[in-house]
Design an enzyme around this catalytic site. Structure first.
Site, PDB file in Angstrom:
ATOM      1  N   GLY A 191       4.426  -3.200   1.447  1.00  0.00           N
ATOM      2  CA  GLY A 191       5.255  -3.174   1.018  1.00  0.00           C
ATOM      3  C   GLY A 191       6.178  -4.801   0.185  1.00  0.00           C
ATOM      4  O   GLY A 191       6.136  -5.343   0.595  1.00  0.00           O
ATOM      5  N   ASN A 192       7.135  -4.773  -0.674  1.00  0.00           N
ATOM      6  CA  ASN A 192       7.676  -6.008  -0.960  1.00  0.00           C
ATOM      7  C   ASN A 192       6.569  -7.003  -1.416  1.00  0.00           C
ATOM      8  O   ASN A 192       6.651  -8.110  -0.901  1.00  0.00           O
ATOM      9  CB  ASN A 192       8.595  -6.433  -0.454  1.00  0.00           C
ATOM     10  CG  ASN A 192       9.869  -7.949  -0.678  1.00  0.00           C
ATOM     11  OD1 ASN A 192      10.028  -9.165  -0.162  1.00  0.00           O
ATOM     12  ND2 ASN A 192      10.165  -6.953  -1.511  1.00  0.00           N
ATOM     13  N   LEU A 193       6.046  -6.607  -2.101  1.00  0.00           N
ATOM     14  CA  LEU A 193       4.935  -7.017  -2.727  1.00  0.00           C
ATOM     15  C   LEU A 193       4.738  -9.306  -3.116  1.00  0.00           C
ATOM     16  O   LEU A 193       5.325  -8.803  -3.656  1.00  0.00           O
ATOM     17  CB  LEU A 193       3.886  -6.341  -3.148  1.00  0.00           C
ATOM     18  CG  LEU A 193       3.503  -5.156  -2.753  1.00  0.00           C
ATOM     19  CD1 LEU A 193       2.065  -4.525  -3.332  1.00  0.00           C
ATOM     20  CD2 LEU A 193       2.950  -4.791  -1.182  1.00  0.00           C
ATOM     21  N   HIS A 244      -0.086 -10.386  -0.533  1.00  0.00           N
ATOM     22  CA  HIS A 244      -0.654  -9.181  -0.389  1.00  0.00           C
ATOM     23  C   HIS A 244      -1.491  -8.982  -1.513  1.00  0.00           C
ATOM     24  O   HIS A 244      -2.832  -8.356  -1.423  1.00  0.00           O
ATOM     25  CB  HIS A 244       0.611  -7.990  -0.582  1.00  0.00           C
ATOM     26  CG  HIS A 244       1.301  -7.946   0.268  1.00  0.00           C
ATOM     27  ND1 HIS A 244       2.768  -8.896  -0.233  1.00  0.00           N
ATOM     28  CD2 HIS A 244       1.994  -7.973   2.259  1.00  0.00           C
ATOM     29  CE1 HIS A 244       3.747  -8.627   1.466  1.00  0.00           C
ATOM     30  NE2 HIS A 244       3.162  -7.787   2.180  1.00  0.00           N
ATOM     31  N   GLN A 251       6.921   0.001  14.836  1.00  0.00           N
ATOM     32  CA  GLN A 251       6.899  -1.932  15.190  1.00  0.00           C
ATOM     33  C   GLN A 251       7.738  -2.501  14.592  1.00  0.00           C
ATOM     34  O   GLN A 251       7.886  -4.108  14.553  1.00  0.00           O
ATOM     35  CB  GLN A 251       5.659  -2.561  14.205  1.00  0.00           C
ATOM     36  CG  GLN A 251       6.088  -2.798  12.768  1.00  0.00           C
ATOM     37  CD  GLN A 251       4.789  -3.685  11.474  1.00  0.00           C
ATOM     38  OE1 GLN A 251       4.134  -2.091  11.295  1.00  0.00           O
ATOM     39  NE2 GLN A 251       4.089  -4.638  11.375  1.00  0.00           N
ATOM     40  N   GLY A 278      -3.891 -10.468   6.429  1.00  0.00           N
ATOM     41  CA  GLY A 278      -3.954 -12.148   6.106  1.00  0.00           C
ATOM     42  C   GLY A 278      -3.761 -12.540   7.876  1.00  0.00           C
ATOM     43  O   GLY A 278      -3.101 -12.305   8.482  1.00  0.00           O
ATOM     44  N   ASP A 330      -1.589 -13.751   9.746  1.00  0.00           N
ATOM     45  CA  ASP A 330      -0.172 -12.883  11.259  1.00  0.00           C
ATOM     46  C   ASP A 330      -1.319 -12.843  12.461  1.00  0.00           C
ATOM     47  O   ASP A 330      -2.516 -11.593  12.216  1.00  0.00           O
ATOM     48  CB  ASP A 330       0.162 -11.724  10.646  1.00  0.00           C
ATOM     49  CG  ASP A 330       0.951 -11.354  10.233  1.00  0.00           C
ATOM     50  OD1 ASP A 330       2.461 -11.615  10.371  1.00  0.00           O
ATOM     51  OD2 ASP A 330       0.631 -11.128   8.919  1.00  0.00           O
ATOM     52  N   GLN A 375      -2.196 -10.811  15.095  1.00  0.00           N
ATOM     53  CA  GLN A 375      -2.204  -9.131  14.522  1.00  0.00           C
ATOM     54  C   GLN A 375      -3.434  -9.317  14.182  1.00  0.00           C
ATOM     55  O   GLN A 375      -4.317  -8.278  14.876  1.00  0.00           O
ATOM     56  CB  GLN A 375      -1.290  -8.898  13.707  1.00  0.00           C
ATOM     57  CG  GLN A 375      -1.444  -7.624  12.963  1.00  0.00           C
ATOM     58  CD  GLN A 375      -0.812  -7.625  11.247  1.00  0.00           C
ATOM     59  OE1 GLN A 375       0.606  -7.235  11.874  1.00  0.00           O
ATOM     60  NE2 GLN A 375      -0.851  -8.026  10.379  1.00  0.00           N
ATOM     61  N   LEU A 427       4.183 -17.700   2.231  1.00  0.00           N
ATOM     62  CA  LEU A 427       4.721 -16.488   2.124  1.00  0.00           C
ATOM     63  C   LEU A 427       4.906 -15.487   3.113  1.00  0.00           C
ATOM     64  O   LEU A 427       3.983 -15.080   4.053  1.00  0.00           O
ATOM     65  CB  LEU A 427       3.648 -16.224   0.463  1.00  0.00           C
ATOM     66  CG  LEU A 427       3.517 -16.499  -0.663  1.00  0.00           C
ATOM     67  CD1 LEU A 427       3.151 -16.184  -1.908  1.00  0.00           C
ATOM     68  CD2 LEU A 427       4.562 -17.595  -1.050  1.00  0.00           C
TER      69      LEU A 427
HETATM   70  P1  AMP Z   1       2.998  -6.920   5.959  1.00  0.00           P
HETATM   71  O1  AMP Z   1       3.477  -6.351   3.932  1.00  0.00           O
HETATM   72  O2  AMP Z   1       3.961  -8.161   5.765  1.00  0.00           O
HETATM   73  O3  AMP Z   1       2.904  -6.072   7.033  1.00  0.00           O
HETATM   74  O4  AMP Z   1       1.741  -7.854   5.082  1.00  0.00           O
HETATM   75  C1  AMP Z   1       0.646  -7.395   4.580  1.00  0.00           C
HETATM   76  C2  AMP Z   1      -0.786  -7.999   4.940  1.00  0.00           C
HETATM   77  O5  AMP Z   1      -0.008  -9.108   3.865  1.00  0.00           O
HETATM   78  C3  AMP Z   1      -1.156  -8.366   6.168  1.00  0.00           C
HETATM   79  O6  AMP Z   1      -2.418  -8.328   6.705  1.00  0.00           O
HETATM   80  C4  AMP Z   1      -0.030  -9.756   6.012  1.00  0.00           C
HETATM   81  O7  AMP Z   1      -0.919 -10.915   6.592  1.00  0.00           O
HETATM   82  C5  AMP Z   1      -0.055 -10.183   4.676  1.00  0.00           C
HETATM   83  N1  AMP Z   1       0.032 -11.035   4.683  1.00  0.00           N
HETATM   84  C6  AMP Z   1       1.641 -11.058   4.724  1.00  0.00           C
HETATM   85  N2  AMP Z   1       1.964 -12.560   3.602  1.00  0.00           N
HETATM   86  C7  AMP Z   1       0.441 -13.236   3.483  1.00  0.00           C
HETATM   87  C8  AMP Z   1       0.087 -14.577   3.033  1.00  0.00           C
HETATM   88  N3  AMP Z   1       1.712 -15.822   3.102  1.00  0.00           N
HETATM   89  N4  AMP Z   1      -1.223 -14.423   3.221  1.00  0.00           N
HETATM   90  C9  AMP Z   1      -1.886 -14.379   3.250  1.00  0.00           C
HETATM   91  N5  AMP Z   1      -1.723 -13.044   3.744  1.00  0.00           N
HETATM   92  C10 AMP Z   1      -0.389 -12.802   4.030  1.00  0.00           C
END
Ligand code: AMP
Length: 285
Positions: free
Chosen positions: A31-33, A37, A61, A149, A152, A155, A186
Protein backbone atom coordinates in the site's frame (compact mmCIF):
# COMPACT_ATOMS: atom_id res chain seq x y z
CA UNK A 1 -12.84 -2.84 -9.65
CA UNK A 2 -13.72 -5.03 -6.67
CA UNK A 3 -12.07 -5.08 -3.26
CA UNK A 4 -12.00 -8.47 -1.55
CA UNK A 5 -10.73 -9.24 1.94
CA UNK A 6 -11.02 -12.98 2.50
CA UNK A 7 -9.05 -15.86 1.06
CA UNK A 8 -12.26 -17.78 0.34
CA UNK A 9 -13.79 -14.92 -1.66
CA UNK A 10 -10.70 -14.13 -3.73
CA UNK A 11 -10.30 -17.85 -4.51
CA UNK A 12 -13.89 -18.03 -5.73
CA UNK A 13 -13.48 -15.00 -7.99
CA UNK A 14 -10.21 -16.33 -9.44
CA UNK A 15 -11.72 -19.79 -10.06
CA UNK A 16 -14.50 -18.20 -12.07
CA UNK A 17 -12.06 -16.09 -14.11
CA UNK A 18 -9.83 -19.10 -14.80
CA UNK A 19 -12.80 -21.24 -15.79
CA UNK A 20 -13.56 -18.54 -18.36
CA UNK A 21 -10.06 -19.00 -19.74
CA UNK A 22 -8.63 -15.75 -18.33
CA UNK A 23 -4.99 -15.40 -17.33
CA UNK A 24 -4.24 -13.83 -13.95
CA UNK A 25 -1.53 -11.25 -13.25
CA UNK A 26 -0.52 -10.37 -9.70
CA UNK A 27 1.04 -7.29 -8.09
CA UNK A 28 2.01 -7.60 -4.40
CA UNK A 29 2.21 -4.34 -2.43
CA UNK A 30 2.12 -2.98 1.07
CA UNK A 31 0.00 0.00 0.00
CA UNK A 32 0.82 3.71 0.15
CA UNK A 33 0.94 3.42 -3.60
CA UNK A 34 3.06 5.69 -5.79
CA UNK A 35 3.91 5.77 -9.50
CA UNK A 36 6.36 2.86 -9.04
CA UNK A 37 3.59 0.55 -7.84
CA UNK A 38 1.19 1.80 -10.49
CA UNK A 39 3.75 1.08 -13.22
CA UNK A 40 3.61 -2.58 -12.16
CA UNK A 41 -0.18 -2.60 -12.56
CA UNK A 42 0.08 -0.91 -15.97
CA UNK A 43 2.67 -3.42 -17.18
CA UNK A 44 0.64 -6.34 -15.86
CA UNK A 45 -2.45 -4.93 -17.60
CA UNK A 46 -0.63 -5.52 -20.92
CA UNK A 47 0.38 -9.07 -19.98
CA UNK A 48 -2.62 -10.67 -18.28
CA UNK A 49 -6.41 -10.67 -18.76
CA UNK A 50 -7.12 -10.01 -15.08
CA UNK A 51 -4.94 -7.91 -12.74
CA UNK A 52 -5.07 -8.53 -9.00
CA UNK A 53 -3.18 -6.23 -6.62
CA UNK A 54 -2.74 -7.09 -2.97
CA UNK A 55 -2.36 -4.51 -0.23
CA UNK A 56 -1.03 -6.13 2.92
CA UNK A 57 1.56 -4.85 5.36
CA UNK A 58 3.45 -8.01 6.18
CA UNK A 59 4.68 -8.06 9.80
CA UNK A 60 7.02 -10.97 9.11
CA UNK A 61 9.36 -8.82 7.02
CA UNK A 62 9.84 -6.13 9.69
CA UNK A 63 12.23 -6.54 12.61
CA UNK A 64 10.93 -5.44 16.05
CA UNK A 65 12.85 -2.14 15.73
CA UNK A 66 11.42 -1.30 12.29
CA UNK A 67 8.38 0.70 11.20
CA UNK A 68 5.65 -1.97 11.01
CA UNK A 69 3.24 -0.09 13.33
CA UNK A 70 3.82 3.29 11.72
CA UNK A 71 3.98 2.11 8.08
CA UNK A 72 1.85 4.59 6.06
CA UNK A 73 -1.74 3.50 5.37
CA UNK A 74 -3.60 5.34 2.61
CA UNK A 75 -6.21 2.81 1.46
CA UNK A 76 -8.79 5.20 -0.05
CA UNK A 77 -6.19 6.97 -2.18
CA UNK A 78 -4.62 3.61 -3.13
CA UNK A 79 -7.97 2.29 -4.36
CA UNK A 80 -8.53 5.40 -6.49
CA UNK A 81 -5.11 5.03 -8.10
CA UNK A 82 -5.65 1.32 -8.79
CA UNK A 83 -9.06 1.99 -10.31
CA UNK A 84 -7.56 4.64 -12.61
CA UNK A 85 -4.78 2.23 -13.64
CA UNK A 86 -7.31 -0.40 -14.76
CA UNK A 87 -6.72 -2.87 -11.93
CA UNK A 88 -9.51 -5.49 -11.62
CA UNK A 89 -9.39 -6.86 -8.06
CA UNK A 90 -7.74 -5.59 -4.89
CA UNK A 91 -6.98 -8.15 -2.20
CA UNK A 92 -6.90 -6.47 1.23
CA UNK A 93 -6.77 -9.29 3.79
CA UNK A 94 -6.65 -8.64 7.53
CA UNK A 95 -3.65 -9.72 9.57
CA UNK A 96 -5.71 -12.55 11.04
CA UNK A 97 -6.79 -13.79 7.62
CA UNK A 98 -3.15 -14.25 6.60
CA UNK A 99 -1.56 -15.16 9.95
CA UNK A 100 -4.12 -16.83 12.23
CA UNK A 101 -1.27 -17.03 14.79
CA UNK A 102 -1.09 -13.23 14.72
CA UNK A 103 2.31 -11.96 13.63
CA UNK A 104 4.00 -15.34 13.28
CA UNK A 105 4.06 -18.28 10.91
CA UNK A 106 4.98 -21.86 11.79
CA UNK A 107 6.28 -22.33 8.25
CA UNK A 108 8.93 -20.03 6.81
CA UNK A 109 10.35 -19.90 3.30
CA UNK A 110 14.05 -19.13 3.11
CA UNK A 111 15.99 -18.80 -0.13
CA UNK A 112 19.26 -19.53 1.62
CA UNK A 113 21.53 -19.06 -1.40
CA UNK A 114 20.51 -15.40 -1.79
CA UNK A 115 20.09 -14.48 1.88
CA UNK A 116 22.76 -13.29 4.33
CA UNK A 117 24.14 -10.74 1.84
CA UNK A 118 23.16 -7.13 0.99
CA UNK A 119 19.78 -6.45 2.68
CA UNK A 120 19.76 -10.00 4.07
CA UNK A 121 22.85 -9.18 6.13
CA UNK A 122 21.58 -6.07 7.89
CA UNK A 123 17.92 -7.21 8.00
CA UNK A 124 18.27 -10.91 8.90
CA UNK A 125 14.56 -11.85 8.94
CA UNK A 126 13.49 -9.57 6.11
CA UNK A 127 13.88 -11.74 3.02
CA UNK A 128 12.46 -14.82 4.76
CA UNK A 129 9.44 -12.71 5.70
CA UNK A 130 9.09 -11.56 2.08
CA UNK A 131 9.48 -15.05 0.59
CA UNK A 132 6.98 -16.48 3.09
CA UNK A 133 4.25 -13.91 2.37
CA UNK A 134 4.80 -14.08 -1.39
CA UNK A 135 4.61 -17.90 -1.29
CA UNK A 136 1.33 -17.63 0.63
CA UNK A 137 -0.05 -15.03 -1.78
CA UNK A 138 1.01 -17.14 -4.78
CA UNK A 139 -0.88 -20.09 -3.26
CA UNK A 140 -3.96 -17.95 -2.70
CA UNK A 141 -3.99 -16.06 -6.01
CA UNK A 142 -2.41 -18.78 -8.21
CA UNK A 143 -1.24 -16.13 -10.71
CA UNK A 144 0.03 -16.93 -14.19
CA UNK A 145 2.26 -13.84 -13.95
CA UNK A 146 3.61 -11.84 -11.01
CA UNK A 147 5.56 -8.61 -11.35
CA UNK A 148 8.11 -7.13 -8.92
CA UNK A 149 10.07 -3.88 -9.08
CA UNK A 150 13.79 -4.06 -9.78
CA UNK A 151 14.31 -1.38 -7.13
CA UNK A 152 14.22 -4.32 -4.73
CA UNK A 153 16.48 -6.38 -6.98
CA UNK A 154 17.53 -8.87 -4.31
CA UNK A 155 13.87 -9.41 -3.40
CA UNK A 156 13.06 -9.99 -7.09
CA UNK A 157 15.87 -12.56 -7.33
CA UNK A 158 14.72 -14.29 -4.13
CA UNK A 159 11.15 -14.59 -5.44
CA UNK A 160 12.26 -15.80 -8.87
CA UNK A 161 14.48 -18.43 -7.23
CA UNK A 162 11.76 -19.49 -4.80
CA UNK A 163 9.24 -19.93 -7.62
CA UNK A 164 11.74 -22.00 -9.63
CA UNK A 165 12.93 -24.14 -6.71
CA UNK A 166 9.44 -24.82 -5.36
CA UNK A 167 7.98 -25.52 -8.83
CA UNK A 168 5.45 -22.70 -8.59
CA UNK A 169 3.70 -22.34 -11.96
CA UNK A 170 4.09 -18.57 -12.20
CA UNK A 171 6.18 -16.39 -14.48
CA UNK A 172 8.01 -13.84 -12.34
CA UNK A 173 8.66 -10.55 -14.17
CA UNK A 174 11.02 -7.70 -13.15
CA UNK A 175 9.94 -4.10 -13.78
CA UNK A 176 12.17 -1.01 -14.25
CA UNK A 177 12.77 1.36 -11.34
CA UNK A 178 10.53 4.43 -11.44
CA UNK A 179 12.36 7.56 -10.25
CA UNK A 180 11.62 11.18 -9.45
CA UNK A 181 13.04 13.67 -11.94
CA UNK A 182 16.06 14.18 -9.67
CA UNK A 183 16.87 10.45 -9.83
CA UNK A 184 15.55 9.44 -6.41
CA UNK A 185 13.93 6.00 -6.65
CA UNK A 186 10.28 6.28 -5.61
CA UNK A 187 9.55 4.53 -2.31
CA UNK A 188 6.78 4.60 0.26
CA UNK A 189 9.48 5.39 2.82
CA UNK A 190 10.45 8.62 1.00
CA UNK A 191 7.44 10.11 2.81
CA UNK A 192 9.45 9.91 6.04
CA UNK A 193 12.12 12.29 4.66
CA UNK A 194 12.27 15.92 5.80
CA UNK A 195 12.60 18.72 3.24
CA UNK A 196 16.34 18.90 3.96
CA UNK A 197 16.72 15.12 3.63
CA UNK A 198 14.81 15.14 0.34
CA UNK A 199 17.51 17.46 -1.03
CA UNK A 200 20.25 15.01 -0.08
CA UNK A 201 18.48 11.74 -1.02
CA UNK A 202 19.03 11.92 -4.85
CA UNK A 203 22.78 11.86 -4.18
CA UNK A 204 22.50 8.10 -3.70
CA UNK A 205 21.51 7.60 -7.32
CA UNK A 206 24.13 10.10 -8.50
CA UNK A 207 26.83 8.09 -6.70
CA UNK A 208 25.60 4.86 -8.31
CA UNK A 209 25.71 6.42 -11.78
CA UNK A 210 29.12 7.93 -11.16
CA UNK A 211 30.59 4.59 -10.09
CA UNK A 212 28.93 2.82 -13.02
CA UNK A 213 30.63 5.29 -15.36
CA UNK A 214 34.07 4.85 -13.75
CA UNK A 215 33.74 1.08 -14.25
CA UNK A 216 32.64 1.53 -17.87
CA UNK A 217 35.64 3.84 -18.30
CA UNK A 218 37.96 1.03 -17.19
CA UNK A 219 38.30 1.15 -13.38
CA UNK A 220 38.93 -2.46 -12.30
CA UNK A 221 39.65 -2.49 -8.55
CA UNK A 222 36.07 -3.01 -7.39
CA UNK A 223 36.94 -3.51 -3.72
CA UNK A 224 38.80 -0.18 -3.63
CA UNK A 225 35.87 1.57 -5.36
CA UNK A 226 33.50 0.14 -2.74
CA UNK A 227 35.70 1.36 0.10
CA UNK A 228 36.09 4.87 -1.33
CA UNK A 229 32.39 5.17 -2.19
CA UNK A 230 31.27 4.16 1.30
CA UNK A 231 33.30 7.10 2.59
CA UNK A 232 31.77 9.46 0.02
CA UNK A 233 28.24 8.33 0.97
CA UNK A 234 28.93 8.91 4.65
CA UNK A 235 30.46 12.31 3.93
CA UNK A 236 27.31 13.26 1.97
CA UNK A 237 25.13 13.03 5.08
CA UNK A 238 24.03 9.39 4.92
CA UNK A 239 24.96 6.55 7.21
CA UNK A 240 25.91 3.87 4.71
CA UNK A 241 24.79 0.29 5.27
CA UNK A 242 26.42 -1.26 2.20
CA UNK A 243 27.77 -0.34 -1.21
CA UNK A 244 28.63 -3.40 -3.25
CA UNK A 245 29.41 -4.37 -6.81
CA UNK A 246 27.99 -7.80 -7.57
CA UNK A 247 26.97 -9.94 -10.53
CA UNK A 248 23.45 -9.54 -11.88
CA UNK A 249 22.78 -13.25 -12.39
CA UNK A 250 23.53 -14.64 -8.93
CA UNK A 251 24.54 -11.70 -6.72
CA UNK A 252 28.08 -13.01 -6.28
CA UNK A 253 30.79 -10.48 -5.38
CA UNK A 254 31.90 -9.19 -8.80
CA UNK A 255 35.44 -8.97 -10.08
CA UNK A 256 36.79 -7.32 -13.20
CA UNK A 257 36.29 -10.55 -15.18
CA UNK A 258 32.50 -10.29 -14.80
CA UNK A 259 30.41 -8.49 -17.44
CA UNK A 260 26.84 -8.33 -16.16
CA UNK A 261 27.18 -6.12 -13.13
CA UNK A 262 24.89 -4.62 -10.53
CA UNK A 263 25.81 -1.98 -7.98
CA UNK A 264 23.76 -1.99 -4.80
CA UNK A 265 23.49 0.64 -2.12
CA UNK A 266 21.60 0.93 1.16
CA UNK A 267 21.99 3.94 3.43
CA UNK A 268 20.18 5.67 6.24
CA UNK A 269 19.17 9.28 5.93
CA UNK A 270 18.19 10.15 9.48
CA UNK A 271 16.02 7.21 10.49
CA UNK A 272 14.95 6.35 6.94
CA UNK A 273 16.63 3.46 5.16
CA UNK A 274 16.93 3.99 1.40
CA UNK A 275 18.02 1.43 -1.18
CA UNK A 276 18.85 1.73 -4.86
CA UNK A 277 20.78 -0.09 -7.56
CA UNK A 278 22.00 0.20 -11.13
CA UNK A 279 22.54 -2.72 -13.46
CA UNK A 280 24.64 -2.68 -16.60
CA UNK A 281 26.63 -4.83 -18.95
CA UNK A 282 30.26 -4.31 -19.93
CA UNK A 283 31.22 -5.03 -23.52
CA UNK A 284 33.10 -8.33 -23.83
CA UNK A 285 36.77 -7.50 -24.30
P1 AMP B 1 6.22 -2.40 -1.49
O1 AMP B 1 4.84 -1.85 -1.38
O2 AMP B 1 7.28 -1.47 -1.05
O3 AMP B 1 6.33 -3.79 -0.89
O4 AMP B 1 6.48 -2.61 -3.05
C1 AMP B 1 5.61 -3.37 -3.84
C2 AMP B 1 6.22 -3.60 -5.20
O5 AMP B 1 6.45 -2.33 -5.82
C3 AMP B 1 7.58 -4.31 -5.15
O6 AMP B 1 7.65 -5.23 -6.23
C4 AMP B 1 8.55 -3.18 -5.32
O7 AMP B 1 9.80 -3.58 -5.88
C5 AMP B 1 7.78 -2.30 -6.30
N1 AMP B 1 8.31 -0.93 -6.28
C6 AMP B 1 8.46 -0.12 -5.21
N2 AMP B 1 9.03 1.05 -5.58
C7 AMP B 1 9.25 0.96 -6.91
C8 AMP B 1 9.82 1.85 -7.89
N3 AMP B 1 10.29 3.06 -7.56
N4 AMP B 1 9.87 1.43 -9.16
C9 AMP B 1 9.42 0.20 -9.53
N5 AMP B 1 8.87 -0.68 -8.65
C10 AMP B 1 8.79 -0.30 -7.37
Amino acid sequence: MRTISTVADIREVINTEKQNGKTVGFVATMGNLHAGHISLVTQMREQADIVITSIFINPLQFSPTEDFDSYPKTLDRDLEKLQTAGNDFVFTPSLKEIYPDQKSSKTLVNVAALDGILCGKSRPEHLTGVATIVAKLFNIITPDYAIFGLKDYQQYMVIKQMAADLCMPVKVIGAPIIRAENGLALSSRNGYLSTAELEVAPRLNQVLNYVKQTIIDGETDFREIEKQTLMIINESGFKADYFEIRTQENLKVATNTDHKLAIFVAAYLGKTRLIDNVRFELDAK
